[in-house]
Design a protein around this motif. Structure first.
Motif, PDB file in Angstrom:
ATOM      1  N   SER A 366       0.812  -1.223   0.000  1.00 12.18           N
ATOM      2  CA  SER A 366       0.000   0.000   0.000  1.00 12.18           C
ATOM      3  C   SER A 366       0.840   1.265   0.000  1.00 12.18           C
ATOM      4  N   PHE A 367       2.153   1.120  -0.080  1.00 13.19           N
ATOM      5  CA  PHE A 367       3.028   2.292  -0.083  1.00 13.19           C
ATOM      6  C   PHE A 367       4.108   2.123  -1.144  1.00 13.19           C
ATOM      7  N   LEU A 368       4.539   3.252  -1.680  1.00 15.01           N
ATOM      8  CA  LEU A 368       5.606   3.240  -2.677  1.00 15.01           C
ATOM      9  C   LEU A 368       6.968   3.114  -2.018  1.00 15.01           C
ATOM     10  N   SER A 380      18.655  18.101  20.690  1.00 19.34           N
ATOM     11  CA  SER A 380      17.336  18.355  21.255  1.00 19.34           C
ATOM     12  C   SER A 380      16.584  17.065  21.549  1.00 19.34           C
ATOM     13  N   ALA A 381      16.849  16.010  20.802  1.00 20.46           N
ATOM     14  CA  ALA A 381      16.164  14.733  21.026  1.00 20.46           C
ATOM     15  C   ALA A 381      16.894  13.637  20.277  1.00 20.46           C
ATOM     16  N   ASN A 382      16.807  12.431  20.822  1.00 16.52           N
ATOM     17  CA  ASN A 382      17.185  11.225  20.100  1.00 16.52           C
ATOM     18  C   ASN A 382      15.893  10.689  19.493  1.00 16.52           C
ATOM     19  N   ILE A 383      15.897  10.455  18.202  1.00 17.20           N
ATOM     20  CA  ILE A 383      14.634  10.264  17.502  1.00 17.20           C
ATOM     21  C   ILE A 383      14.689   9.073  16.558  1.00 17.20           C
ATOM     22  N   THR A 384      13.648   8.242  16.616  1.00 15.57           N
ATOM     23  CA  THR A 384      13.428   7.197  15.617  1.00 15.57           C
ATOM     24  C   THR A 384      12.302   7.676  14.717  1.00 15.57           C
ATOM     25  N   SER A 385      12.608   7.917  13.466  1.00 15.16           N
ATOM     26  CA  SER A 385      11.623   8.467  12.536  1.00 15.16           C
ATOM     27  C   SER A 385      11.230   7.415  11.499  1.00 15.16           C
ATOM     28  N   VAL A 386      10.011   7.538  11.020  1.00 12.87           N
ATOM     29  CA  VAL A 386       9.508   6.681   9.945  1.00 12.87           C
ATOM     30  C   VAL A 386       8.848   7.594   8.919  1.00 12.87           C
ATOM     31  N   ASN A 387       9.232   7.457   7.672  1.00 12.52           N
ATOM     32  CA  ASN A 387       8.639   8.250   6.598  1.00 12.52           C
ATOM     33  C   ASN A 387       8.025   7.315   5.569  1.00 12.52           C
ATOM     34  N   ILE A 388       6.795   7.613   5.181  1.00 14.97           N
ATOM     35  CA  ILE A 388       6.012   6.724   4.321  1.00 14.97           C
ATOM     36  C   ILE A 388       5.435   7.518   3.156  1.00 14.97           C
ATOM     37  N   VAL A 389       5.665   7.044   1.947  1.00 17.17           N
ATOM     38  CA  VAL A 389       5.024   7.601   0.755  1.00 17.17           C
ATOM     39  C   VAL A 389       3.948   6.606   0.334  1.00 17.17           C
ATOM     40  N   PRO A 390       2.666   6.915   0.559  1.00 16.45           N
ATOM     41  CA  PRO A 390       1.610   5.940   0.264  1.00 16.45           C
ATOM     42  C   PRO A 390       1.396   5.768  -1.231  1.00 16.45           C
ATOM     43  N   LEU A 391       0.811   4.647  -1.583  1.00 17.33           N
ATOM     44  CA  LEU A 391       0.398   4.410  -2.964  1.00 17.33           C
ATOM     45  C   LEU A 391      -1.011   4.972  -3.116  1.00 17.33           C
ATOM     46  N   GLY A 392      -1.138   6.074  -3.853  1.00 13.61           N
ATOM     47  CA  GLY A 392      -2.431   6.742  -3.961  1.00 13.61           C
ATOM     48  C   GLY A 392      -2.697   7.612  -2.749  1.00 13.61           C
ATOM     49  N   ASP A 394      -4.565   6.693   0.040  1.00 18.49           N
ATOM     50  CA  ASP A 394      -4.946   5.988   1.261  1.00 18.49           C
ATOM     51  C   ASP A 394      -3.746   5.916   2.214  1.00 18.49           C
ATOM     52  N   TRP A 395      -3.428   7.061   2.820  1.00 20.33           N
ATOM     53  CA  TRP A 395      -2.287   7.096   3.730  1.00 20.33           C
ATOM     54  C   TRP A 395      -2.563   6.320   5.012  1.00 20.33           C
ATOM     55  N   GLU A 396      -3.840   6.208   5.389  1.00 22.17           N
ATOM     56  CA  GLU A 396      -4.161   5.455   6.610  1.00 22.17           C
ATOM     57  C   GLU A 396      -3.810   3.977   6.453  1.00 22.17           C
ATOM     58  N   LEU A 397      -4.132   3.409   5.287  1.00 24.78           N
ATOM     59  CA  LEU A 397      -3.794   2.009   5.041  1.00 24.78           C
ATOM     60  C   LEU A 397      -2.273   1.834   4.988  1.00 24.78           C
ATOM     61  N   ALA A 398      -1.592   2.780   4.339  1.00 22.65           N
ATOM     62  CA  ALA A 398      -0.127   2.689   4.251  1.00 22.65           C
ATOM     63  C   ALA A 398       0.495   2.737   5.645  1.00 22.65           C
ATOM     64  N   LEU A 399      -0.014   3.642   6.490  1.00 19.11           N
ATOM     65  CA  LEU A 399       0.511   3.749   7.852  1.00 19.11           C
ATOM     66  C   LEU A 399       0.250   2.463   8.629  1.00 19.11           C
ATOM     67  N   ARG A 400      -0.936   1.904   8.460  1.00 16.20           N
ATOM     68  CA  ARG A 400      -1.266   0.663   9.163  1.00 16.20           C
ATOM     69  C   ARG A 400      -0.331  -0.474   8.729  1.00 16.20           C
ATOM     70  N   ASP A 401      -0.092  -0.581   7.427  1.00 11.38           N
ATOM     71  CA  ASP A 401       0.759  -1.666   6.935  1.00 11.38           C
ATOM     72  C   ASP A 401       2.202  -1.507   7.425  1.00 11.38           C
ATOM     73  N   VAL A 402       2.700  -0.283   7.419  1.00 13.23           N
ATOM     74  CA  VAL A 402       4.069  -0.050   7.897  1.00 13.23           C
ATOM     75  C   VAL A 402       4.162  -0.330   9.393  1.00 13.23           C
ATOM     76  N   ARG A 403       3.166   0.115  10.147  1.00 10.32           N
ATOM     77  CA  ARG A 403       3.157  -0.181  11.579  1.00 10.32           C
ATOM     78  C   ARG A 403       3.088  -1.686  11.829  1.00 10.32           C
ATOM     79  N   GLY A 404       2.421  -2.411  10.923  1.00  7.46           N
ATOM     80  CA  GLY A 404       2.375  -3.860  11.053  1.00  7.46           C
ATOM     81  C   GLY A 404       3.747  -4.490  10.888  1.00  7.46           C
ATOM     82  N   VAL A 405       4.523  -3.994   9.915  1.00  8.98           N
ATOM     83  CA  VAL A 405       5.883  -4.491   9.722  1.00  8.98           C
ATOM     84  C   VAL A 405       6.728  -4.219  10.959  1.00  8.98           C
ATOM     85  N   ILE A 406       6.597  -3.008  11.510  1.00  8.19           N
ATOM     86  CA  ILE A 406       7.378  -2.649  12.693  1.00  8.19           C
ATOM     87  C   ILE A 406       6.931  -3.464  13.909  1.00  8.19           C
ATOM     88  N   ALA A 407       5.619  -3.657  14.052  1.00  5.82           N
ATOM     89  CA  ALA A 407       5.106  -4.452  15.178  1.00  5.82           C
ATOM     90  C   ALA A 407       5.637  -5.878  15.113  1.00  5.82           C
TER      91      ALA A 407
END
Length: 530
Positions: A366-368, A380-392, A394-407
């Motif tokens: 669901s993401f490019l 200022s902070a130690n940071i773990t960042s995630v950047n997602i370019v969705p396909l189309g 539906d950024w919510e689906l892309a975020l869910r799928d990426v969070r699934g991989v991380i989970a």
């Protein structure tokens, strides 16, 4: 250890986290190094200090508190006034000398009424100073073969201001004259009403012209990720109100507070003997004295958990992107072997996730594109960042799928084969770096050392850097259990933030994003390939 390679698959828009650096064209560790004990007065010859009469501490100050192997090509010194230098010989390209003067002051050192002053001082410093009239510095360096904007420039970031000068075909005479000009720019720039009023329209034009889609997104990302901290609204470019209100006394006050020898490091790399480079630095900078009391070390704050977690931008000319972050307080760490080896474990953990995300995107996900980054941002902070370019759209689906991989990565350890694949790539890249070290340009070496100073690290040879990596492998630090523990640690913190860039306004997007960050992704974990 600055030569340890960073994650090669960099996250898109990751540069936005640091605050835009502004060129002159168009626990923390103490920021100030205490001055050395008073030494016998130096001798003045021909209006300049005789370097032979200056008591220089030549101990390797960069490696204090570190057990990293010292790169013996670098020669270090600390003058009685507190200024530090690092010099080395390098003949790539032949005849060139690269000079960097780093001032430990950027936009995070500004008060509310001083926003943009650190950058403003860049412009004023190039206009004229104690040793050259208005505009003469640029003309002098042009006679020496340097081109303004390419060979001579400066940049301001949230944490530093760095002046750059690359002299082609340098001689001891041209280098001496150049260092003299730079010393005057640092100590006594021409901060007077006439110069300030002449340069103000240029600085204001940069402020007005800089905003674009990526800058606007970056401003929102920083304001959201670092809410409650100075970095949230301390862009180096400043704002129109404070720049229009700037006067010679107020800008000079900022200069005198932060431009002091104990806040300065001079780096010189070029086709000359190190003792010649060190002698010329001492000759031109040993007489510099700070003005007024030493200011306290600024507090850049820490992430706040109880502030708004999400925001949206609408920029149709750039891709829709979801940027998330888990933030932890920044802490100073001595740059030791074990610190770097543990960081390597963290890096491999992010690369394993990146590889899985890349595989899923190529398989028709669901993401490019999606990637994970780990960094210390502007102290200022130690940071773990995630950047997602969705396909189309539906950024919510892309975020869910990426969070699934991380989970999934946080639940089950990776296979040793996955880890070994990333280690092989890292090994190859570090060997290549070692093999090509002899042709590395002097300007790149100078920039590397400045970067190491800014991130509070040392620098070492590619061979020593590779040994740190090889020793970690020999100690079996890259096991599935170690990578799993690292992954779990990297996705826990004091605050979680997210920003989504849309192509069309959606008032409900921010609440949707907040809900998506909290949603249960059980069942979204992908099946692992054999």
């Amino acid at each position: 250890m600055n030569r340890i390679l960073r994650t090669p698959r960099a996250a898109p828009l990751a540069v936005l986290l640091c605050g835009a650096s502004v060129p002159a064209l168009g626990q923390p560790a103490p920021a100030q190094v205490p001055a050395a004990p008073a030494a016998a007065p130096a001798v003045i010859v021909g209006g300049q200090i005789d370097p032979a009469t200056v008591a220089v501490d030549t101990s390797p100050w960069l490696y204090k508190g570190s057990d990293i192997a010292q790169d013996r090509e670098w020669h270090f010194g600390r003058l009685p006034n507190g200024l530090r230098y690092a010099v080395r010989r390098n003949g790539v390209p032949p005849g060139q000398v690269a000079i960097r003067v780093r001032i430990e002051a950027g936009s995070l050192n500004e008060t509310d009424s001083e926003r943009g002053f650190a950058h403003f001082i860049e412009h004023l410093s190039f206009r004229g100073s104690e040793y050259v009239p208005d505009g003469e510095a640029k003309r002098t360096w042009q006679r020496f073969g340097a081109t303004f904007g390419t060979d001579q420039n400066a940049q301001t970031t949230p944490t530093q201001t760095v002046y750059h000068l690359d002299l082609p075909g340098a001689t001891p005479t041209s280098l001496d004259e150049s260092l003299k000009i730079l010393s005057g720019m640092m100590e006594k720039p021409n901060i007077v009403p006439a110069a300030l009023n002449a340069e103000r329209p240029v600085v204001l034009a940069e402020q007005r012209e800089q905003p674009g889609p990526q800058v606007r997104v970056g401003d929102t990302v920083r304001a959201t990720f670092f809410a409650g901290q100075p970095l949230a609204d301390r862009s180096p470019i400043g704002n129109i109100k404070t720049l229009e209100a700037a006067t010679a006394p107020t800008v000079l006050a900022f200069h005198d507070r932060w431009y002091r020898p104990a806040n300065a490091v001079v780096v010189v790399v070029g086709d000359m003997e190190p003792d010649v480079l060190a002698r010329l630095v001492t000759r031109n900078f040993a007489s510099w004295r700070g003005v007024g009391p030493v200011p306290p070390v600024p507090d850049f704050g820490r992430p706040h958990a109880g502030l708004p977690t999400t925001a949206t931008t609408v920029e149709a000319s750039i891709p829709e992107v979801v940027s998330t972050a888990v933030l932890r307080p920044w802490r100073f760490n001595n740059d030791t072997v074990i610190f770097n080896q543990r960081r390597l474990v963290d890096t491999i953990a992010t690369q394993v996730i990146d590889r899985r995300l890349e595989t899923r995107a190529r398989a028709g996900g669901s993401f490019l594109q999606a990637s994970v980054g780990l960094d210390d941002v502007s102290r200022s902070a130690n940071i773990t960042s995630v950047n997602i370019v969705p396909l189309g759209d539906d950024w919510e689906l892309a975020l869910r799928d990426v969070r699934g991989v991380i989970a999934d990565a946080m639940t089950r350890p990776p296979s040793q084969a996955e880890i070994d694949q990333e280690l092989a790539g890292y090994d190859s890249a570090m060997k290549t770096q070692a093999d090509t070290a002899r042709v590395q340009m002097g300007s790149h070496l100078a920039d590397d050392l400045v970067q190491a100073l800014d991130i509070r690290e040392t620098t070492t040879s590619p061979e020593a850097s590779y040994k740190v990596f090889a020793d970690a492998r020999a100690k079996r630090m890259f096991t599935p259990a170690a990578i799993l523990a690292s992954t779990r640690r990297l996705f826990k913190g004091d605050a979680t933030r997210a920003v989504v860039n849309l192509h069309a306004a959606d008032p409900a997007a921010a609440p949707k994003l907040a809900a998506a960050l909290r949603s249960d992704v059980t069942g979204a974990e992908p099946a692992r390939a054999a």
